[in-house]
Design a protein around this motif. Sequence first.
Motif, PDB file in Angstrom:
ATOM      1  N   GLU A 102     -40.642  12.996  44.432  1.00  0.00           N
ATOM      2  CA  GLU A 102     -40.630  12.166  43.231  1.00  0.00           C
ATOM      3  C   GLU A 102     -41.695  12.617  42.238  1.00  0.00           C
ATOM      4  O   GLU A 102     -41.442  12.684  41.026  1.00  0.00           O
ATOM      5  CB  GLU A 102     -40.837  10.699  43.586  1.00  0.00           C
ATOM      6  CG  GLU A 102     -40.775   9.792  42.365  1.00  0.00           C
ATOM      7  CD  GLU A 102     -40.958   8.329  42.673  1.00  0.00           C
ATOM      8  OE1 GLU A 102     -40.676   7.503  41.780  1.00  0.00           O
ATOM      9  OE2 GLU A 102     -41.386   7.981  43.789  1.00  0.00           O
TER      10      GLU A 102
ATOM     11  N   LEU B 139     -41.089  13.983  38.349  1.00  0.00           N
ATOM     12  CA  LEU B 139     -41.759  13.426  37.180  1.00  0.00           C
ATOM     13  C   LEU B 139     -42.648  14.445  36.475  1.00  0.00           C
ATOM     14  O   LEU B 139     -43.141  14.182  35.369  1.00  0.00           O
ATOM     15  CB  LEU B 139     -42.604  12.214  37.589  1.00  0.00           C
ATOM     16  CG  LEU B 139     -41.842  10.983  38.073  1.00  0.00           C
ATOM     17  CD1 LEU B 139     -42.813   9.926  38.580  1.00  0.00           C
ATOM     18  CD2 LEU B 139     -40.963  10.413  36.973  1.00  0.00           C
TER      19      LEU B 139
ATOM     20  N   TYR C   7     -44.359   1.418  39.179  1.00  0.00           N
ATOM     21  CA  TYR C   7     -43.721   2.367  38.260  1.00  0.00           C
ATOM     22  C   TYR C   7     -42.862   3.355  39.055  1.00  0.00           C
ATOM     23  O   TYR C   7     -41.715   3.628  38.691  1.00  0.00           O
ATOM     24  CB  TYR C   7     -44.783   3.121  37.456  1.00  0.00           C
ATOM     25  CG  TYR C   7     -44.201   4.126  36.502  1.00  0.00           C
ATOM     26  CD1 TYR C   7     -43.752   3.751  35.242  1.00  0.00           C
ATOM     27  CD2 TYR C   7     -44.087   5.467  36.866  1.00  0.00           C
ATOM     28  CE1 TYR C   7     -43.193   4.673  34.371  1.00  0.00           C
ATOM     29  CE2 TYR C   7     -43.539   6.399  36.001  1.00  0.00           C
ATOM     30  CZ  TYR C   7     -43.100   5.998  34.749  1.00  0.00           C
ATOM     31  OH  TYR C   7     -42.532   6.926  33.897  1.00  0.00           O
ATOM     32  N   LEU C   8     -43.405   3.885  40.160  1.00  0.00           N
ATOM     33  CA  LEU C   8     -42.637   4.807  40.990  1.00  0.00           C
ATOM     34  C   LEU C   8     -41.454   4.107  41.654  1.00  0.00           C
ATOM     35  O   LEU C   8     -40.366   4.688  41.761  1.00  0.00           O
ATOM     36  CB  LEU C   8     -43.541   5.444  42.047  1.00  0.00           C
ATOM     37  CG  LEU C   8     -44.687   6.327  41.541  1.00  0.00           C
ATOM     38  CD1 LEU C   8     -45.404   6.990  42.725  1.00  0.00           C
ATOM     39  CD2 LEU C   8     -44.203   7.387  40.564  1.00  0.00           C
TER      40      LEU C   8
ATOM     41  N   ARG D  24     -38.828   3.731  38.782  1.00  0.00           N
ATOM     42  CA  ARG D  24     -38.252   4.999  38.353  1.00  0.00           C
ATOM     43  C   ARG D  24     -37.301   5.557  39.403  1.00  0.00           C
ATOM     44  O   ARG D  24     -36.171   5.953  39.102  1.00  0.00           O
ATOM     45  CB  ARG D  24     -39.368   6.010  38.071  1.00  0.00           C
ATOM     46  CG  ARG D  24     -40.084   5.879  36.739  1.00  0.00           C
ATOM     47  CD  ARG D  24     -39.185   6.174  35.554  1.00  0.00           C
ATOM     48  NE  ARG D  24     -38.618   7.500  35.571  1.00  0.00           N
ATOM     49  CZ  ARG D  24     -39.090   8.547  34.899  1.00  0.00           C
ATOM     50  NH1 ARG D  24     -40.173   8.394  34.157  1.00  0.00           N
ATOM     51  NH2 ARG D  24     -38.506   9.722  34.959  1.00  0.00           N
ATOM     52  N   ASP D  25     -37.769   5.615  40.648  1.00  0.00           N
ATOM     53  CA  ASP D  25     -36.968   6.247  41.694  1.00  0.00           C
ATOM     54  C   ASP D  25     -35.704   5.444  41.991  1.00  0.00           C
ATOM     55  O   ASP D  25     -34.611   6.008  42.155  1.00  0.00           O
ATOM     56  CB  ASP D  25     -37.805   6.419  42.955  1.00  0.00           C
ATOM     57  CG  ASP D  25     -37.156   7.384  43.941  1.00  0.00           C
ATOM     58  OD1 ASP D  25     -36.475   8.320  43.496  1.00  0.00           O
ATOM     59  OD2 ASP D  25     -37.333   7.203  45.158  1.00  0.00           O
TER      60      ASP D  25
ATOM     61  N   ASP E 196     -33.241   5.788  39.056  1.00  0.00           N
ATOM     62  CA  ASP E 196     -32.642   7.117  39.027  1.00  0.00           C
ATOM     63  C   ASP E 196     -31.631   7.285  40.157  1.00  0.00           C
ATOM     64  O   ASP E 196     -30.567   7.889  39.980  1.00  0.00           O
ATOM     65  CB  ASP E 196     -33.729   8.195  39.115  1.00  0.00           C
ATOM     66  CG  ASP E 196     -34.516   8.345  37.820  1.00  0.00           C
ATOM     67  OD1 ASP E 196     -34.030   7.870  36.771  1.00  0.00           O
ATOM     68  OD2 ASP E 196     -35.619   8.922  37.855  1.00  0.00           O
TER      69      ASP E 196
ATOM     70  N   ALA F 124     -34.356   6.850  33.621  1.00  0.00           N
ATOM     71  CA  ALA F 124     -35.259   5.698  33.703  1.00  0.00           C
ATOM     72  C   ALA F 124     -36.590   5.999  33.038  1.00  0.00           C
ATOM     73  O   ALA F 124     -37.643   5.953  33.635  1.00  0.00           O
ATOM     74  CB  ALA F 124     -35.469   5.307  35.157  1.00  0.00           C
ATOM     75  N   ALA F 125     -36.525   6.351  31.752  1.00  0.00           N
ATOM     76  CA  ALA F 125     -37.733   6.593  30.972  1.00  0.00           C
ATOM     77  C   ALA F 125     -37.387   6.395  29.517  1.00  0.00           C
ATOM     78  O   ALA F 125     -36.217   6.363  29.134  1.00  0.00           O
ATOM     79  CB  ALA F 125     -38.257   8.006  31.206  1.00  0.00           C
TER      80      ALA F 125
ATOM     81  N   PHE G  14     -40.451   2.326  27.911  1.00  0.00           N
ATOM     82  CA  PHE G  14     -40.286   1.958  29.309  1.00  0.00           C
ATOM     83  C   PHE G  14     -40.137   0.455  29.445  1.00  0.00           C
ATOM     84  O   PHE G  14     -39.452  -0.031  30.354  1.00  0.00           O
ATOM     85  CB  PHE G  14     -41.456   2.463  30.153  1.00  0.00           C
ATOM     86  CG  PHE G  14     -41.158   2.422  31.631  1.00  0.00           C
ATOM     87  CD1 PHE G  14     -40.243   3.295  32.188  1.00  0.00           C
ATOM     88  CD2 PHE G  14     -41.767   1.495  32.450  1.00  0.00           C
ATOM     89  CE1 PHE G  14     -39.935   3.246  33.536  1.00  0.00           C
ATOM     90  CE2 PHE G  14     -41.479   1.440  33.805  1.00  0.00           C
ATOM     91  CZ  PHE G  14     -40.560   2.316  34.352  1.00  0.00           C
TER      92      PHE G  14
ATOM     93  N   TRP H 222     -33.762  -2.262  34.628  1.00  0.00           N
ATOM     94  CA  TRP H 222     -34.332  -2.574  35.936  1.00  0.00           C
ATOM     95  C   TRP H 222     -34.138  -4.033  36.343  1.00  0.00           C
ATOM     96  O   TRP H 222     -33.728  -4.315  37.473  1.00  0.00           O
ATOM     97  CB  TRP H 222     -35.810  -2.215  35.987  1.00  0.00           C
ATOM     98  CG  TRP H 222     -36.468  -2.655  37.266  1.00  0.00           C
ATOM     99  CD1 TRP H 222     -37.447  -3.568  37.430  1.00  0.00           C
ATOM    100  CD2 TRP H 222     -36.129  -2.203  38.595  1.00  0.00           C
ATOM    101  NE1 TRP H 222     -37.761  -3.721  38.746  1.00  0.00           N
ATOM    102  CE2 TRP H 222     -36.964  -2.892  39.494  1.00  0.00           C
ATOM    103  CE3 TRP H 222     -35.204  -1.289  39.091  1.00  0.00           C
ATOM    104  CZ2 TRP H 222     -36.904  -2.698  40.864  1.00  0.00           C
ATOM    105  CZ3 TRP H 222     -35.139  -1.095  40.465  1.00  0.00           C
ATOM    106  CH2 TRP H 222     -35.975  -1.788  41.338  1.00  0.00           C
TER     107      TRP H 222
ATOM    108  N   ASP I 292     -46.408   4.974  31.989  1.00  0.00           N
ATOM    109  CA  ASP I 292     -45.344   5.863  31.530  1.00  0.00           C
ATOM    110  C   ASP I 292     -45.883   6.889  30.527  1.00  0.00           C
ATOM    111  O   ASP I 292     -45.407   8.022  30.479  1.00  0.00           O
ATOM    112  CB  ASP I 292     -44.228   5.044  30.891  1.00  0.00           C
ATOM    113  CG  ASP I 292     -43.012   5.876  30.518  1.00  0.00           C
ATOM    114  OD1 ASP I 292     -42.411   6.477  31.432  1.00  0.00           O
ATOM    115  OD2 ASP I 292     -42.667   5.953  29.317  1.00  0.00           O
TER     116      ASP I 292
END
Length: 332
Positions: free
Chosen positions: A109, A113, A253-254, A257-258, A261, A274-275, A284, A292, A328
């Motif tokens: 991951e 990024l 945040y991780l 995002r993960d 995605d 996802a950004a 974000f 989200w 972000d």
Amino acid sequence: MKKHACRNCRSALFFENSRCAGCGSDLRYSRKERAIVPLDASGAYVDRDGKSWHVCRNLGLSGCTWLADREGGQCFGCGLTRTRPNDADAAGLSQFVDGERAKRRLIAELDALGLPIVTRSEDPQGGLAFDLLSSADANVVIGHADGVITIDLAETEDAYRERMRAQLDEPYRTMLGHFRHEVGHYFETVLVFADGERTRAARALFGDDTKDYQAEIDRHYAEGAPEGWPERHISRYATMHPYEDFAETFAHYLHIRDTLDTAREHGLAPGAPAAGAADGSASFRDVVLDAWLPLSVALNEVNRSMGANDLYPFAIPDAVLDKLEFIDSLIP
């Protein structure tokens, strides 16, 4: 986690696959290509530049499915592990397999990024390294210090981790979550504190990180979280000290995002990444509110339909959205 397919027969693959169920091809993960690739008859992989890659020597030890840059060597991810259980610790070695699996997902991951990973050989004083320790015979404290992340491998055991989660009154506790939180401390050091303007911006959002850390820990465990904390923090633990607030928010945040995605890869979320959009038309904050939150609510309901706990048992107040926006902004 993006979807993978066998290059020989197009069968679906998963991140940890070492053999294709469709055609039987031997497979390994190429960090350079961020893809699962087939080995040739000699057991190696030759990339587009003509470089040969080889099976990581830790396949039998930790189940590592990544490629190493030399025969008999270990992959980049395994090279980040500084300490592991000794060979006589059967329970610790079993837990080590699951710990390394979570660590590989973290590294993949971070690579996706574009976050910089400086190794201990490159920076002996502050480079990233992992001590994955067995607590069978000694107490292990999960934490970060000067680039070294210490993990208690007992946390790979569901029963132990659930007992700790209940004891600490936490809504969520996973091995991958530990890795994401602790690496947040690392990136605050290398991406925030190395830059005066970013440090000032972080302190405006997360608080004064020069506060005595031990005194704040003592206060937290003596008094608990301050009144009204859900309006400003993602978790009770985040209220302990600005360091912990940053690391907790970085971990979320991780998470976001993960998961977004991965959902997008499987057709469960809109096609946008996802950004924030590159043209500045989205932030974000917009991603969290528009993508989200609807997805996490739906996933929570799916879990409840199966009689399971919520997948994402957190609320995200406006102040936390500001903090997520700041994190972000650190992403290349």
